[in-house]
Design an enzyme around this catalytic site. Sequence first.
Site, PDB file in Angstrom:
ATOM      1  CB  VAL A   1       1.118   4.300  -3.637  1.00  0.00           C
ATOM      2  CG1 VAL A   1       0.120   5.604  -3.460  1.00  0.00           C
ATOM      3  CG2 VAL A   1       0.503   3.178  -4.337  1.00  0.00           C
ATOM      4  CG  ASP A   2       3.110   6.346   0.575  1.00  0.00           C
ATOM      5  OD1 ASP A   2       1.903   5.988   0.157  1.00  0.00           O
ATOM      6  OD2 ASP A   2       3.389   5.659   1.559  1.00  0.00           O
TER       7      ASP A   2
ATOM      8  CG  HIS B   1       0.022  -0.075   2.418  1.00  0.00           C
ATOM      9  ND1 HIS B   1       0.314  -1.227   2.961  1.00  0.00           N
ATOM     10  CD2 HIS B   1       0.077   0.800   3.494  1.00  0.00           C
ATOM     11  CE1 HIS B   1       0.920  -1.003   3.902  1.00  0.00           C
ATOM     12  NE2 HIS B   1       1.115   0.267   4.554  1.00  0.00           N
ATOM     13  CB  CYS B   2       3.609   2.521   1.824  1.00  0.00           C
ATOM     14  SG  CYS B   2       2.357   2.650   3.074  1.00  0.00           S
ATOM     15  CG  LEU B   3       7.648   0.282   0.128  1.00  0.00           C
ATOM     16  CD1 LEU B   3       8.936  -0.677   0.303  1.00  0.00           C
ATOM     17  CD2 LEU B   3       8.226   1.653   0.934  1.00  0.00           C
TER      18      LEU B   3
END
Length: 431
Positions: free
Chosen positions: A276-277, A272-274
């Site tokens: 996208v963020d 969910h993070c790497l």
Amino acid sequence: MTPHETLLDRIQTRQATVAVVGMGYVGLPLAVAFVEAGFGVVGLDISAVRVAALAAGASHVEDVSDAALARALAAGFEVTTDPDVLATVDAISICVPTPLRKTRDPDLSHVLAASEAVAARVRPGQLVVLESTTYPGTTREVLAPLLEERGLTIGVDAFVVFSPERVDPGRTDWTTRTTPKVMGGMTPACLEVGVALYDAAVETVVPVSSPEVAELTKIFENTFRAVNIGLANELLLMCDRLGLDAWEVIEAAATKPFGFMRFTPGPGLGGHCLPVDPHYLSWKLRGLDYTARFIELASEVNTGMPRFWLRKVQDALNERGKAVRGSTVLVLGVAYKPDVSDLRESPALDILALLDEKGADVQYHDPHVPTLRHNRLDLASVPDLDAAVRAADAVVLVTDHAGYDAGALAAGADVFLNSRGPNPPHPGGHA
């Protein structure tokens, strides 16, 4: 007493009530942590199916067991789809998704919808916390103006902070309670009430000077990982050209007791993070006429890794006089990380889709993911791992779940490729 003093008193005496907006992998564990800290808590979600399941004691989040959920419900935890509950609580924490659009631009639709729902019901004396990962400036430019339009003065009538989630699904050593919580307030009064609330539910709160600092802190953390994983992946690409073992190089480099941090290559980035963020930051900077070159380059390398592993499968099959088309290729592990069921942005999905495009008979095994649907693929995990390994023309280990023994799997496979580590020696001399 002023709204600020009243809210502080209610928090400190555990009379405050909290609403958590979004009952996903961030919101549900946070809600349970607030319950355990002694607050009255209500969880709000737009999914009636999810709310009904939670109310019945069935958790969909691996970090919250059914037993933990049952204890929270017994302690008064409620879940609802009714946004009017937001008007009845003292503090509101927004924990909704912040995905990317197909153009790799931020999709703030969930944050905006949640913020508008809060603003429509906000009253003086409430604390509003945004936890969703986003670009620097979102709290000040998106959330705060909606509250001010209701006639509230931030820091006097209403209190606004940004405190980014730092959840790593599946971990037991670092949890919602034990992971330090960064927090930046719109004003000193905002920060004071935010720290007071979260101090009761987590072990360490790290105050910073502004919401923008807190917003950038979270993105920089994940950009740091994405860039270094990109460097490790590029090392793998270079070693493939040089005829060297990237894993041997990494292990040797890791013996240095200073100045080196071990990152490893793999099939790409997932979760969910790497993936996208970092793009939230590069998007923000493009508007300031600045190119975040490290972010763009790391993304290029990381998103290209599934094609690298497709080529490795093609090469290995070619050495045996086989084409990818018509060959049975078994992918081991489709979750984005070991020992979870989370498929978000998993590179395994890209590898499966690429193999399917080339005409392979694709199969997969994952003890945590019984079925999956992706693009035109509609698959079920093979029931007999050992038999599937023996029958496949090629086996690719993509997610190294704890139950996978790479050495034993390689021994039973005609072609075995390990995207998460060095290939074990094969008794038959196969890849």
